[in-house]
Design an enzyme around this catalytic site. Structure first.
Site, mmCIF file in Angstrom:
data_model
loop_
_atom_site.group_PDB
_atom_site.id
_atom_site.type_symbol
_atom_site.label_atom_id
_atom_site.label_comp_id
_atom_site.label_asym_id
_atom_site.label_seq_id
_atom_site.Cartn_x
_atom_site.Cartn_y
_atom_site.Cartn_z
ATOM 1 N N HIS A 186 37.238 44.318 42.756
ATOM 2 C CA HIS A 186 37.952 43.549 41.972
ATOM 3 C C HIS A 186 37.699 43.519 40.236
ATOM 4 C CE1 HIS A 186 39.760 41.150 45.974
ATOM 5 N NE2 HIS A 186 40.741 41.914 44.856
ATOM 6 N N SER A 198 38.084 41.470 50.292
ATOM 7 C CA SER A 198 38.469 40.374 50.279
ATOM 8 C C SER A 198 38.132 40.156 51.962
ATOM 9 C CB SER A 198 39.813 39.325 49.672
ATOM 10 O OG SER A 198 39.676 39.414 48.326
HETATM 11 P P1 AMP Z 1 43.880 43.084 46.552
HETATM 12 O O1 AMP Z 1 43.685 41.649 46.507
HETATM 13 O O2 AMP Z 1 43.393 43.161 48.157
HETATM 14 O O3 AMP Z 1 45.590 43.019 46.667
HETATM 15 O O4 AMP Z 1 43.739 43.654 45.891
HETATM 16 C C1 AMP Z 1 43.593 44.092 44.155
HETATM 17 C C2 AMP Z 1 43.230 44.656 43.691
HETATM 18 O O5 AMP Z 1 41.699 45.433 43.555
HETATM 19 C C3 AMP Z 1 43.948 46.610 44.385
HETATM 20 O O6 AMP Z 1 44.309 47.150 43.375
HETATM 21 C C4 AMP Z 1 42.769 46.885 45.261
HETATM 22 O O7 AMP Z 1 43.250 48.895 45.675
HETATM 23 C C5 AMP Z 1 42.245 46.426 44.307
HETATM 24 N N1 AMP Z 1 41.219 47.227 45.528
HETATM 25 C C6 AMP Z 1 40.213 45.555 46.363
HETATM 26 N N2 AMP Z 1 39.508 46.383 46.687
HETATM 27 C C7 AMP Z 1 38.463 47.023 45.669
HETATM 28 C C8 AMP Z 1 37.415 48.068 46.417
HETATM 29 N N3 AMP Z 1 36.182 47.899 47.298
HETATM 30 N N4 AMP Z 1 37.284 48.714 45.579
HETATM 31 C C9 AMP Z 1 38.313 49.951 44.103
HETATM 32 N N5 AMP Z 1 38.931 48.541 44.030
HETATM 33 C C10 AMP Z 1 39.663 47.415 44.818
#
Ligand code: AMP
Length: 289
Positions: A43, A194
């Site tokens: 993130h 997460s």
């Molecule tokens: P989430 O909180 O899982 O919904 O993720 C929020 C944003 O962070 C989304 O656009 C995900 O693709 C991005 N994201 C989550 N994990 C990663 C990671 N390891 N590398 C890059 N972007 C990430």
């Protein structure tokens, strides 16, 4: 870029809307980073890109109920607003938008859904999580309407989500540029997520095997073998099947231009994997250049 204000946590739609309207009236550029919180380096890479490219960054933190199925981990999903706020403060974010469920969805019966084409939602994660991408498309459209930023930042980690959101912005004529950020990994190549917090110590040691499987297919392709099934079977036999804790959901190849499944590898192929370790569902992917 100029700093606009000290970090504020906003919980109502009306307040964040008037803040963003004001910023835009002043000619400030706004970057949007939608997340479900429990922020990690993945993130943070999105946040840094936004802070660098815009006058003002809004990070949204909302564990969106409409994208979780009835038997999924909505209740178990980690929530850490206090630490998230500290991270955002440190990273020079100006606003966190952290609405309650009722602020976003006044009641279930009155929820309007955004439904992406079935050909994009019936495959990969969508096949295993019915309704998931309808929930994602709905909340992302709402966030785009609430916070009409110039740019919105998404991670390659969620490759199918990214594909669908890019199409959504185009097809629904949303004037927000969708910026793709590369996958951030732990030192042992496990894609940051997460959900990694919910892995047991043992599961955590096994989790990097997902990337290992993807990478072995990529290596095979680089050595001249283009037949996906052959390479996937080697990855399964030699890596994934060695660990009975890994319950594979899919390991498949898709043309990343149009999200059609392919069997002969070529440039711009998405190789995606999903597996459960215990109750924790992990996804990862690699793109063949
Ligand atoms: P989430 O909180 O899982 O919904 O993720 C929020 C944003 O962070 C989304 O656009 C995900 O693709 C991005 N994201 C989550 N994990 C990663 C990671 N390891 N590398 C890059 N972007 C990430």
């Amino acid at each position: 870029m100029a700093t606009v204000a000290k970090l504020k946590v906003i919980t109502t739609v009306s307040e964040i809307q008037s803040i963003v309207e004001n910023l835009k009236r002043q000619g400030k550029s706004v970057g949007l980073v939608p997340t479900m919180g429990s922020l990690h380096e993945g993130h943070i890479s999105l946040i840094r890109a936004s802070v660098k490219e815009n006058d003002c960054t809004v990070v949204t933190i909302f564990v969106n109920p409409t994208q979780f199925g009835p038997n999924e981990d909505f209740d178990r999903y980690p929530r850490n607003l206090k630490t998230d706020t500290e991270i955002c403060q440190r990273e020079h974010v100006q606003y966190i938008f952290a609405p309650s469920n009722t602020e976003m969805y006044s009641n279930k019966e009155d929820t309007y859904y955004v439904i992406p084409p079935e050909k994009y939602t019936s495959i990969l994660c969508g096949k295993h999580r019915p309704g998931h991408f309808e929930g994602v498309a709905t909340v992302v459209t709402k966030l785009f309407n609430i916070i009409p930023a110039q740019k919105a930042y998404f991670g390659q980690k969620d490759a199918q989500q990214l594909f669908i959101i890019k199409k959504l912005a185009k097809q629904l004529n949303i004037a927000i540029e969708i910026i793709t950020c590369p996958i951030v990994r732990e030192a042992d190549n496990l894609a940051m997520s997460s959900r990694n917090l919910n892995l047991t110590e043992k599961q955590r040691t096994i989790a990097p095997k997902l990337f290992e499987a993807l990478n072995s297919i990529k290596q095979g392709y680089s050595s001249g073998n283009k037949d996906f099934e052959t390479l996937a079977n080697i990855a399964k036999n030699e890596i994934l099947d060695q660990y009975k804790q890994i319950r594979l959901e899919y390991l498949q190849a898709y043309d990343y231009e149009n999200l059609q499944q392919i069997h002969t590898l070529k440039p711009d192929t998405l190789i995606a994997i999903a597996a459960k370790l215990g109750e924790v569902r992990l996804i990862d992917n690699i793109i063949i250049e």
